[in-house]
Scaffold this motif. Structure first.
Motif, PDB file in Angstrom:
ATOM      1  N   ASN A 533      26.673  54.023  39.124  1.00  0.00           N
ATOM      2  CA  ASN A 533      27.338  52.811  39.597  1.00  0.00           C
ATOM      3  C   ASN A 533      28.099  53.084  40.901  1.00  0.00           C
ATOM      4  OD1 ASN A 533      28.557  49.990  38.975  1.00  0.00           O
ATOM      5  ND2 ASN A 533      30.341  51.282  39.384  1.00  0.00           N
ATOM      6  N   ILE A 534      28.000  52.167  41.834  1.00  0.00           N
ATOM      7  CA  ILE A 534      28.843  52.161  43.032  1.00  0.00           C
ATOM      8  C   ILE A 534      29.355  50.732  43.211  1.00  0.00           C
ATOM      9  CG2 ILE A 534      28.971  52.451  45.531  1.00  0.00           C
ATOM     10  CD1 ILE A 534      26.841  54.547  45.393  1.00  0.00           C
ATOM     11  N   SER A 535      30.651  50.589  43.290  1.00  0.00           N
ATOM     12  CA  SER A 535      31.219  49.258  43.505  1.00  0.00           C
ATOM     13  C   SER A 535      32.283  49.338  44.590  1.00  0.00           C
ATOM     14  CB  SER A 535      31.819  48.692  42.212  1.00  0.00           C
ATOM     15  OG  SER A 535      32.922  49.465  41.783  1.00  0.00           O
ATOM     16  N   LEU A 536      32.301  48.328  45.410  1.00  0.00           N
ATOM     17  CA  LEU A 536      33.289  48.214  46.479  1.00  0.00           C
ATOM     18  C   LEU A 536      33.938  46.844  46.363  1.00  0.00           C
ATOM     19  CD1 LEU A 536      34.616  49.371  49.061  1.00  0.00           C
ATOM     20  CD2 LEU A 536      32.753  48.286  50.361  1.00  0.00           C
ATOM     21  N   ALA A 537      35.284  46.819  46.344  1.00  0.00           N
ATOM     22  CA  ALA A 537      35.999  45.553  46.168  1.00  0.00           C
ATOM     23  C   ALA A 537      37.144  45.454  47.154  1.00  0.00           C
ATOM     24  CB  ALA A 537      36.521  45.449  44.731  1.00  0.00           C
ATOM     25  N   TYR A 538      37.499  44.211  47.449  1.00  0.00           N
ATOM     26  CA  TYR A 538      38.662  43.956  48.305  1.00  0.00           C
ATOM     27  C   TYR A 538      39.560  42.947  47.614  1.00  0.00           C
ATOM     28  CZ  TYR A 538      41.634  42.708  52.227  1.00  0.00           C
ATOM     29  OH  TYR A 538      42.731  42.482  53.035  1.00  0.00           O
ATOM     30  N   ASN A 539      40.825  43.327  47.417  1.00  0.00           N
ATOM     31  CA  ASN A 539      41.822  42.448  46.840  1.00  0.00           C
ATOM     32  C   ASN A 539      42.612  41.790  47.975  1.00  0.00           C
ATOM     33  OD1 ASN A 539      41.775  43.153  43.761  1.00  0.00           O
ATOM     34  ND2 ASN A 539      41.777  45.137  44.804  1.00  0.00           N
ATOM     35  N   PHE A 540      42.515  40.484  48.043  1.00  0.00           N
ATOM     36  CA  PHE A 540      43.157  39.767  49.148  1.00  0.00           C
ATOM     37  C   PHE A 540      44.677  39.844  49.019  1.00  0.00           C
ATOM     38  CE2 PHE A 540      38.932  37.958  48.962  1.00  0.00           C
ATOM     39  CZ  PHE A 540      38.601  37.843  50.307  1.00  0.00           C
ATOM     40  N   PRO A 541      45.394  39.978  50.135  1.00  0.00           N
ATOM     41  CA  PRO A 541      46.859  40.082  50.106  1.00  0.00           C
ATOM     42  C   PRO A 541      47.501  38.843  49.476  1.00  0.00           C
ATOM     43  CG  PRO A 541      45.997  40.700  52.256  1.00  0.00           C
ATOM     44  CD  PRO A 541      44.863  40.108  51.495  1.00  0.00           C
ATOM     45  N   LYS A 547      49.092  30.376  50.005  1.00  0.00           N
ATOM     46  CA  LYS A 547      48.695  29.161  50.704  1.00  0.00           C
ATOM     47  C   LYS A 547      47.576  28.423  49.969  1.00  0.00           C
ATOM     48  CE  LYS A 547      49.890  31.145  55.212  1.00  0.00           C
ATOM     49  NZ  LYS A 547      49.377  31.487  56.570  1.00  0.00           N
ATOM     50  N   CYS A 548      46.822  29.168  49.145  1.00  0.00           N
ATOM     51  CA  CYS A 548      45.707  28.566  48.396  1.00  0.00           C
ATOM     52  C   CYS A 548      46.045  28.362  46.926  1.00  0.00           C
ATOM     53  CB  CYS A 548      44.465  29.449  48.516  1.00  0.00           C
ATOM     54  SG  CYS A 548      43.945  29.788  50.197  1.00  0.00           S
ATOM     55  N   TYR A 549      47.304  28.573  46.566  1.00  0.00           N
ATOM     56  CA  TYR A 549      47.760  28.415  45.175  1.00  0.00           C
ATOM     57  C   TYR A 549      46.992  29.340  44.223  1.00  0.00           C
ATOM     58  CZ  TYR A 549      49.735  24.237  47.281  1.00  0.00           C
ATOM     59  OH  TYR A 549      50.422  23.375  48.101  1.00  0.00           O
ATOM     60  N   LEU A 550      46.758  30.561  44.660  1.00  0.00           N
ATOM     61  CA  LEU A 550      46.062  31.562  43.856  1.00  0.00           C
ATOM     62  C   LEU A 550      47.006  32.713  43.533  1.00  0.00           C
ATOM     63  CD1 LEU A 550      42.650  31.814  45.775  1.00  0.00           C
ATOM     64  CD2 LEU A 550      43.034  30.731  43.555  1.00  0.00           C
ATOM     65  N   GLN A 551      46.833  33.290  42.349  1.00  0.00           N
ATOM     66  CA  GLN A 551      47.586  34.489  41.969  1.00  0.00           C
ATOM     67  C   GLN A 551      46.854  35.757  42.390  1.00  0.00           C
ATOM     68  OE1 GLN A 551      48.367  34.348  37.766  1.00  0.00           O
ATOM     69  NE2 GLN A 551      49.870  32.695  37.945  1.00  0.00           N
ATOM     70  N   ARG A 552      45.521  35.762  42.214  1.00  0.00           N
ATOM     71  CA  ARG A 552      44.707  36.927  42.592  1.00  0.00           C
ATOM     72  C   ARG A 552      43.357  36.450  43.099  1.00  0.00           C
ATOM     73  NH1 ARG A 552      46.621  38.287  37.670  1.00  0.00           N
ATOM     74  NH2 ARG A 552      44.585  37.885  36.710  1.00  0.00           N
ATOM     75  N   ALA A 553      42.803  37.206  44.031  1.00  0.00           N
ATOM     76  CA  ALA A 553      41.449  36.948  44.529  1.00  0.00           C
ATOM     77  C   ALA A 553      40.807  38.287  44.866  1.00  0.00           C
ATOM     78  CB  ALA A 553      41.468  36.041  45.748  1.00  0.00           C
ATOM     79  N   LEU A 600      26.986  40.568  43.572  1.00  0.00           N
ATOM     80  CA  LEU A 600      28.010  40.136  44.515  1.00  0.00           C
ATOM     81  C   LEU A 600      28.856  39.090  43.807  1.00  0.00           C
ATOM     82  CD1 LEU A 600      29.224  40.084  47.412  1.00  0.00           C
ATOM     83  CD2 LEU A 600      27.588  38.251  47.940  1.00  0.00           C
ATOM     84  N   GLY A 601      30.179  39.288  43.770  1.00  0.00           N
ATOM     85  CA  GLY A 601      30.999  38.387  42.992  1.00  0.00           C
ATOM     86  C   GLY A 601      32.367  38.139  43.602  1.00  0.00           C
ATOM     87  N   LEU A 602      33.000  37.108  43.063  1.00  0.00           N
ATOM     88  CA  LEU A 602      34.348  36.735  43.491  1.00  0.00           C
ATOM     89  C   LEU A 602      35.155  36.368  42.261  1.00  0.00           C
ATOM     90  CD1 LEU A 602      36.378  36.037  45.788  1.00  0.00           C
ATOM     91  CD2 LEU A 602      35.438  33.704  45.741  1.00  0.00           C
ATOM     92  N   ASN A 603      36.283  37.056  42.048  1.00  0.00           N
ATOM     93  CA  ASN A 603      37.187  36.759  40.946  1.00  0.00           C
ATOM     94  C   ASN A 603      38.418  36.039  41.481  1.00  0.00           C
ATOM     95  OD1 ASN A 603      35.564  37.990  39.053  1.00  0.00           O
ATOM     96  ND2 ASN A 603      36.605  39.970  39.208  1.00  0.00           N
ATOM     97  N   LEU A 604      38.723  34.899  40.867  1.00  0.00           N
ATOM     98  CA  LEU A 604      39.877  34.117  41.267  1.00  0.00           C
ATOM     99  C   LEU A 604      40.762  33.878  40.057  1.00  0.00           C
ATOM    100  CD1 LEU A 604      38.157  31.384  43.496  1.00  0.00           C
ATOM    101  CD2 LEU A 604      39.285  33.490  44.262  1.00  0.00           C
TER     102      LEU A 604
END
Length: 606
Positions: A533-541, A547-553, A600-604
């Motif tokens: 397995n190789i995974s690369l992720a970026y957690n948005f600041p 500004k988008c009313y999100l806790q995590r992205a 390819l995914g996006l967690n919100l």
């Protein structure tokens, strides 16, 4: 499918929990073979098959837990419960042919009846269990468990098995003499003993089910298998000792376990004399029985490291190592040998065996020692082309031995190659299984790389036997044998059937020499290293997310089964057991390889 639970606290120290799960499925499968004509190949009879399968599984688990601490040092937890489950499945299959048209795919009145079949079965389990946990001052720990398991797969007198277990632990790091060791976080010694039951066989093996066959006088019935009303639970008994250690603010952790496990009353199909049952398709099958005992000894190591911990950069590494050696300790008759087979063809029936003193499922066959190079080489070698006269090989490229054929080793030196020359030619059990996972984080970035691998563990490449055998006009052959069949003659104008004139010859499709018999020709090393397995992720600041009313992205890309380093010639060296049989491990019958998967995914999180 679904699952849910209910948890209720009552009388201060008691908790009741109920868990339920179910899984229902209905499947329909249709296949149609139309009339067709492609050049010289044609089919004049169309045919349709329709099959339906239905299954339902449910599980219920209820238990009560009591927990209380006395005088701040005596911690007691008592749990008692009940569990039950049941699986049911049924299906039908209908086949018809000679439909009027190839445009209507419905099994109605049209067409001729070919066959129909149906099946229905069920299996259920029930268990009662209890567990006691006691801890004194967080230093001395005791766990004791007792469970009784029942299964419908065994007869009335053997449905239930009782399996106890117990464990002791001493947390040395909580002792007064160790509390001042500032770099030590945890040091614990463990001892354990336990039994586990196994009922992994088909249903109704303890009795003799009936099956049907067509006769000129109508449908007849005969026993599907020989019965064994004494069939009972298989039981594994294990002793283990371990140590848990962590230090330097838990940046170094390791766990080591050594164990000895004995499995007795193995659930296996036994061999019977051929006049009773030959275990072939369409005949009465051999019975299952509880046979003998096996032993496993090994060591498991888990190492967790955090080599780098800074404000912006973090590196965590986890290593697992597992070494296990097994052997057959006893059978009902210690002179008895149980053989495993994968093919109906007589030349390739026996491939593995259970024998007292040997590892489980070792490969069994002939040892090769090169190729016949000339006529003198054939005449001086032990007889392997039929007959019992020593050193009397028949020289014939169709019905005997020929230049280029394989030589098999005469193990007992009697001048004849026969079944007595078969020996252990491979061991499917690996010497070492390992895994290595690394996680790197830098600010919002996260990189994870996982490796797995095996050292040792032979593989029987049965697929090569079918695709490189050069002895069947019904099997396609691999490109690895594309240029193998070439003829060469000392005298181009001489006779092509004179062996003294041949210096390289082809294999005959008749295989009179038995080149394709079970031998180490088909055994390969199964060692491998896989980038799993190789995974690369970026957690948005966080400041972006407000500004988008999100806790995590989190945005990520992941690749599974990236690459495998191996010398094995098949698709995938990770084989496992054929038909879940301990006798038939690491046998590659053209197993579909593990696919490479890109995600390819996006967690919100809101």
């Amino acid at each position: 499918m679904g699952n849910f639970y209910l948890s209720v606290d009552f009388l201060k120290h008691f908790t009741f929990r109920a868990e339920y799960a179910f899984d229902a499925s209905q499947n329909q499968n249709k296949s149609y073979i139309p009339r067709y004509e492609f050049g010289l190949v044609s089919n004049d009879i169309n045919q349709m098959m329709q099959r339906e399968d239905h299954s339902f599984y449910w599980m219920q688990k209820d238990y009560v837990t009591y927990h209380q601490t006395f005088n701040k040092v005596h911690d007691v937890t008592i749990m008692a419960g009940f569990e039950a489950s049941k699986s049911t499945w049924n299906g039908t299959q209908l086949i018809k042919k000679n439909f009027t048209t190839d445009d209507i795919f419905v099994l109605g009145e049209d067409g001729e009846f070919v066959s129909n079949s149906g099946w229905k079965d069920a299996a259920s389990t029930a268990s009662v269990f209890g567990r006691l946990n006691y801890g004194f001052d967080s230093r001395y720990l005791l766990t004791a468990t007792l469970r009784a398991d029942g299964s419908s797969k065994f007869g009335p007198s053997n449905k239930w098995g009782c399996f106890p277990s117990a464990a002791l632990a001493w947390r040395i790091s909580e002792e007064s003499f160790a509390r001042n060791v500032t770099w030590l976080n945890n040091l614990k010694l463990r001892l354990g003993y336990g039994q586990v039951g196994n009922s992994n066989i088909d249903t109704y093996r303890y009795a003799s089910a009936m099956t049907t066959m067509l006769t000129p006088n109508g449908t007849a019935y005969f026993p599907e298998n020989l019965s064994n009303p004494k069939l009972k639970w298989e039981a594994s008994e294990q002793y283990n000792a371990g140590i848990d250690f962590s230090a330097f603010d838990n940046r170094v952790e390791f766990t080591v376990d050594v164990y000895k496990k004995q499995t007795k009353d193995l659930l296996m199909q036994v061999f019977t004399p051929s006049h009773i049952s030959n275990n072939e398709w369409g005949t009465i099958q051999n019975p299952y029985a509880n046979i003998g005992k096996t032993e496993n000894k090994g060591i498991d190591v888990q190492i967790n490291l955090r080599p780098v911990v800074t404000k912006d950069f973090f590196w965590q590494s986890a290593i697992t190592l597992s070494h296990n050696k097994n052997k057959v300790v006893a059978l009902n008759d210690d002179t008895q040998v149980l053989y495993g087979a994968v093919d109906w063809y007589a030349s390739f029936q026996t491939v593995s065996m259970f024998k007292v003193g040997e590892a489980m499922g070792v490969f069994y066959g002939y040892e090769t020692e090169g190729l016949f190079e000339n006529e003198a080489d054939i005449l001086s070698h032990a007889t392997q082309t039929g007959g019992s006269t020593p050193y009397a090989n028949k020289i014939d490229k169709d019905s005997g031995a020929w230049v280029g054929d394989i030589k098999f080793k005469d193990q007992n030196g009697d001048g004849v190659i026969d079944e007595s020359d078969q020996v252990v030619i491979g061991d499917p059990n690996p010497d070492l299984t390992f895994g290595w996972t690394n996680t790197f984080t830098y600010k919002g970035w996260e990189l994870n790389i996982g490796l797995t691998g095996v050292i040792g563990g032979d593989i029987l490449n049965w697929a090569r036997y079918r695709t490189e055998g050069l002895c069947s006009i019904w099997d396609n052959q691999a490109t690895s044998v594309l240029n193998r069949a070439q003829l060469g003659y000392f005298n181009p104008e001489g006779s092509t059937s004179d062996i003294s004139n041949v210096y390289l010859a082809c294999f005959s499709s008749l295989d009179g020499n038995g080149n394709n018999r079970m031998s180490d020709r088909w055994i390969e090393d199964g060692s491998y290293l896989r980038i799993q397995n190789i995974s690369l992720a970026y957690n948005f600041p966080t400041k972006w997310l407000k500004k988008c009313y999100l806790q995590r992205a989190k945005l990520y890309v992941n690749v599974q089964n990236v690459y495998t380093f191996t010398k094995y010639s098949g698709y995938d060296p990770e084989i496992g057991a054929y038909n879940q049989s301990a006798l038939l491990q690491n046998i590659d019958r053209g197993r579909y390889p593990t696919p490479r998967t890109y995600t390819l995914g996006l967690n919100l999180a809101f």
